[in-house]
Design a protein around this motif. Structure first.
Motif, PDB file in Angstrom:
ATOM      1  N   GLU A  26      28.346  67.163  60.234  1.00  0.00           N
ATOM      2  CA  GLU A  26      27.720  66.638  59.019  1.00  0.00           C
ATOM      3  C   GLU A  26      27.425  67.734  58.001  1.00  0.00           C
ATOM      4  OE1 GLU A  26      26.812  64.031  56.279  1.00  0.00           O
ATOM      5  OE2 GLU A  26      27.640  63.465  58.225  1.00  0.00           O
TER       6      GLU A  26
ATOM      7  N   GLN B 243      28.809  67.581  54.238  1.00  0.00           N
ATOM      8  CA  GLN B 243      27.928  67.637  53.064  1.00  0.00           C
ATOM      9  C   GLN B 243      28.337  68.758  52.118  1.00  0.00           C
ATOM     10  OE1 GLN B 243      23.861  67.851  54.374  1.00  0.00           O
ATOM     11  NE2 GLN B 243      23.872  65.754  55.162  1.00  0.00           N
TER      12      GLN B 243
ATOM     13  N   ARG C 154      31.420  67.587  50.290  1.00  0.00           N
ATOM     14  CA  ARG C 154      31.117  66.525  49.321  1.00  0.00           C
ATOM     15  C   ARG C 154      30.461  67.094  48.065  1.00  0.00           C
ATOM     16  NH1 ARG C 154      29.562  63.506  54.166  1.00  0.00           N
ATOM     17  NH2 ARG C 154      31.352  62.225  54.717  1.00  0.00           N
ATOM     18  N   ARG C 155      29.691  68.177  48.225  1.00  0.00           N
ATOM     19  CA  ARG C 155      29.087  68.823  47.049  1.00  0.00           C
ATOM     20  C   ARG C 155      30.166  69.401  46.124  1.00  0.00           C
ATOM     21  NH1 ARG C 155      24.864  70.028  50.652  1.00  0.00           N
ATOM     22  NH2 ARG C 155      25.726  72.031  51.274  1.00  0.00           N
TER      23      ARG C 155
END
Length: 175
Positions: free
Chosen positions: A151, A155, A158-159
Motif C-alpha cells: 500500500e 500511495q 498514485r501521488r
C-alpha cells in the motif's frame, strides 16, 4: 535526442521524476510492434514492452520527447536490466524521426504477468495527456490489473498521478 515513450513514461510527471528536464514533442507511433504488459518488473508485476511483429497493421502509439542524451542515468537506472535501450524509426504527424526507446529483453518476458492498477493508470493518463487515439486509450483502459499489495508503494505512485512537474519545457509551437 528524441525519446519515444509508450508505457508509464508517457505520463509527463513520471518521466519528469527520472530526467533533469522534459520537453514534450508530440505524439508518435511505432509500426510493426504490439504493446504488451508482459515485462517482469522488480515488483513482480507486468510492465509495458513493445514486441516487434513486423506486421505493418500493428501500431503502438506513444509520446515523443526531447531529452538531453548526456543526462539519462536516472532513467536508465529506473528502467533497469530488463530493458535494452535502442533507436527506432517512429512516425509523427510531421514525418518519420529516429528516436531512442526501451525494449524488453526476452528473458524478462512473461505473458502471465498483470500490471498493478496504478501502473496501468500511468499509461492511460499519459496516453490522454498526449492526445492518443480514443480507441487506443480505451484498449489501454481495458487492460486487466491487480491491486498492489504494498500500500505504501501504491500511495507513492498514485501521488505521481497528481504531481505537476516543474522541470517541463513547453514549446508553444508544438504543445
Amino acid at each position: 535526442m528524441f525519446y519515444f515513450a509508450y508505457g508509464s513514461n508517457m505520463l509527463i510527471a513520471r518521466l519528469a521524476e527520472r530526467v533533469p528536464s522534459v520537453r514534450p514533442a508530440g505524439r508518435a507511433w511505432l509500426v510493426g510492434h504490439q504493446l504488451h504488459f508482459h515485462l517482469s518488473g522488480s515488483d513482480e508485476s507486468g510492465k509495458c514492452n513493445v514486441l516487434h511483429t513486423g506486421n505493418d497493421s500493428d501500431i503502438v502509439h506513444g509520446a515523443l520527447y526531447e531529452l538531453d542524451a548526456e543526462r539519462l542515468d536516472r532513467l536508465h537506472a529506473a528502467e533497469g536490466p530488463p530493458y535494452v535501450f535502442l533507436e527506432l524509426d517512429v512516425g509523427t504527424p510531421d514525418g518519420v524521426v529516429r528516436a531512442a526507446t526501451y525494449r524488453g529483453r526476452p528473458e524478462y518476458l512473461d505473458d502471465a504477468l498483470v500490471p498493478f492498477d496504478w501502473y496501468r493508470d500511468f499509461v492511460t493518463h499519459g496516453a490522454r495527456e498526449h492526445g492518443l487515439p480514443p480507441d487506443y486509450v480505451a484498449r489501454l483502459e481495458g487492460v486487466t490489473t491487480w491491486r498492489d499489495p504494498d500500500e505504501q508503494r501504491a500511495q507513492h505512485n498514485r501521488r505521481i498521478l497528481q504531481h505537476q512537474a516543474t522541470n517541463v519545457i513547453r514549446d508553444p509551437v508544438r504543445n
